[in-house]
Design a protein around this motif. Structure first.
Motif, PDB file in Angstrom:
ATOM      1  N   THR A 280     -65.630  29.628  36.664  1.00 41.08           N
ATOM      2  CA  THR A 280     -66.521  29.508  35.510  1.00 41.08           C
ATOM      3  C   THR A 280     -66.398  30.766  34.682  1.00 41.08           C
ATOM      4  O   THR A 280     -66.479  31.879  35.195  1.00 41.08           O
ATOM      5  CB  THR A 280     -67.985  29.322  35.960  1.00 41.08           C
ATOM      6  N   GLY A 281     -66.211  30.558  33.393  1.00 44.07           N
ATOM      7  CA  GLY A 281     -66.148  31.686  32.468  1.00 44.07           C
ATOM      8  C   GLY A 281     -67.410  31.733  31.629  1.00 44.07           C
ATOM      9  O   GLY A 281     -68.094  30.728  31.442  1.00 44.07           O
ATOM     10  N   TRP A 282     -67.695  32.925  31.126  1.00 40.00           N
ATOM     11  CA  TRP A 282     -68.909  33.147  30.343  1.00 40.00           C
ATOM     12  C   TRP A 282     -68.574  33.723  28.983  1.00 40.00           C
ATOM     13  O   TRP A 282     -67.680  34.553  28.848  1.00 40.00           O
ATOM     14  CB  TRP A 282     -69.839  34.107  31.087  1.00 40.00           C
ATOM     15  N   GLY A 283     -69.316  33.279  27.981  1.00 41.11           N
ATOM     16  CA  GLY A 283     -69.186  33.818  26.631  1.00 41.11           C
ATOM     17  C   GLY A 283     -70.569  33.971  26.026  1.00 41.11           C
ATOM     18  O   GLY A 283     -71.532  33.349  26.481  1.00 41.11           O
ATOM     19  N   GLU A 284     -70.656  34.789  24.997  1.00 40.75           N
ATOM     20  CA  GLU A 284     -71.926  34.996  24.303  1.00 40.75           C
ATOM     21  C   GLU A 284     -71.787  34.510  22.870  1.00 40.75           C
ATOM     22  O   GLU A 284     -70.781  34.759  22.215  1.00 40.75           O
ATOM     23  CB  GLU A 284     -72.315  36.470  24.314  1.00 40.75           C
ATOM     24  N   VAL A 285     -72.816  33.813  22.399  1.00 42.18           N
ATOM     25  CA  VAL A 285     -72.841  33.314  21.037  1.00 42.18           C
ATOM     26  C   VAL A 285     -73.737  34.226  20.210  1.00 42.18           C
ATOM     27  O   VAL A 285     -74.867  34.514  20.604  1.00 42.18           O
ATOM     28  CB  VAL A 285     -73.363  31.858  20.987  1.00 42.18           C
ATOM     29  N   PHE A 286     -73.230  34.675  19.067  1.00 40.23           N
ATOM     30  CA  PHE A 286     -73.999  35.549  18.180  1.00 40.23           C
ATOM     31  C   PHE A 286     -75.246  34.813  17.709  1.00 40.23           C
ATOM     32  O   PHE A 286     -75.173  33.743  17.114  1.00 40.23           O
ATOM     33  CB  PHE A 286     -73.136  35.957  16.987  1.00 40.23           C
ATOM     34  N   CYS A 287     -76.411  35.379  17.980  1.00 39.26           N
ATOM     35  CA  CYS A 287     -77.703  34.808  17.569  1.00 39.26           C
ATOM     36  C   CYS A 287     -78.616  35.954  17.169  1.00 39.26           C
ATOM     37  O   CYS A 287     -79.222  36.589  18.025  1.00 39.26           O
ATOM     38  CB  CYS A 287     -78.348  34.025  18.707  1.00 39.26           C
ATOM     39  N   ARG A 288     -78.709  36.213  15.897  1.00 37.90           N
ATOM     40  CA  ARG A 288     -79.548  37.324  15.474  1.00 37.90           C
ATOM     41  C   ARG A 288     -80.847  36.796  14.889  1.00 37.90           C
ATOM     42  O   ARG A 288     -81.883  36.843  15.523  1.00 37.90           O
ATOM     43  CB  ARG A 288     -78.801  38.205  14.487  1.00 37.90           C
ATOM     44  N   LEU A 289     -80.812  36.323  13.700  1.00 36.47           N
ATOM     45  CA  LEU A 289     -81.995  35.762  13.055  1.00 36.47           C
ATOM     46  C   LEU A 289     -81.599  34.473  12.363  1.00 36.47           C
ATOM     47  O   LEU A 289     -80.448  34.307  11.997  1.00 36.47           O
ATOM     48  CB  LEU A 289     -82.569  36.743  12.028  1.00 36.47           C
TER      49      LEU A 289
END
Length: 127
Positions: A47-56
């Motif tokens: 399983t790989g992990w990524g982050e999604v940009f979520c600011r405002l």
């Protein structure tokens, strides 16, 4: 030396994380440090992990989680790709028109980038 970077996507999951007291759906100006969206992409036993940009705005993590689960995942789950970049290109091509017509090019690009990170992470774990 050459590596086999091919993979089949078995599952995609979007995981919203919030500080205690947040994520009740009422946030409009939540601090960027209070919410995050991570995606997991399973290929076999890895399983790989990524982050999604979520600011405002403060609900963007939930909005982008829906994009991952409802729009992106159906294009890739069960599919085989020869390289992580092939998956990214597939998602970009499959969702380009929808992203433009919905006025959501940034949100779609952010979710594709998070899935791209997760694909590279999963393939690297397998090597």
């Amino acid at each position: 030396m050459s590596w086999d970077l091919s993979f089949r996507v078995d599952a995609v999951e979007a995981i919203c994380l919030c500080d205690a007291g947040g994520c009740d759906g009422s946030e409009t100006t939540v601090s960027p440090s209070e919410a995050a969206l991570y995606v997991s992409l399973s290929i076999g036993e890895d399983t790989g992990w990524g982050e999604v940009f979520c600011r405002l705005p403060g609900f963007s993590h939930r909005h982008k989680a829906r994009i991952v689960q409802d729009i992106m995942a159906p294009h890739i789950v069960g599919e085989r790709f020869g390289h992580p970049a092939h998956m990214t290109l597939t998602l970009s091509r499959a969702t380009h028109r929808l992203a433009l017509e919905a006025g959501e090019t940034g949100s779609f690009a952010h979710t594709i980038a998070g899935l791209d990170m997760a694909a590279w992470d999963a393939v690297a774990r397998r090597l």
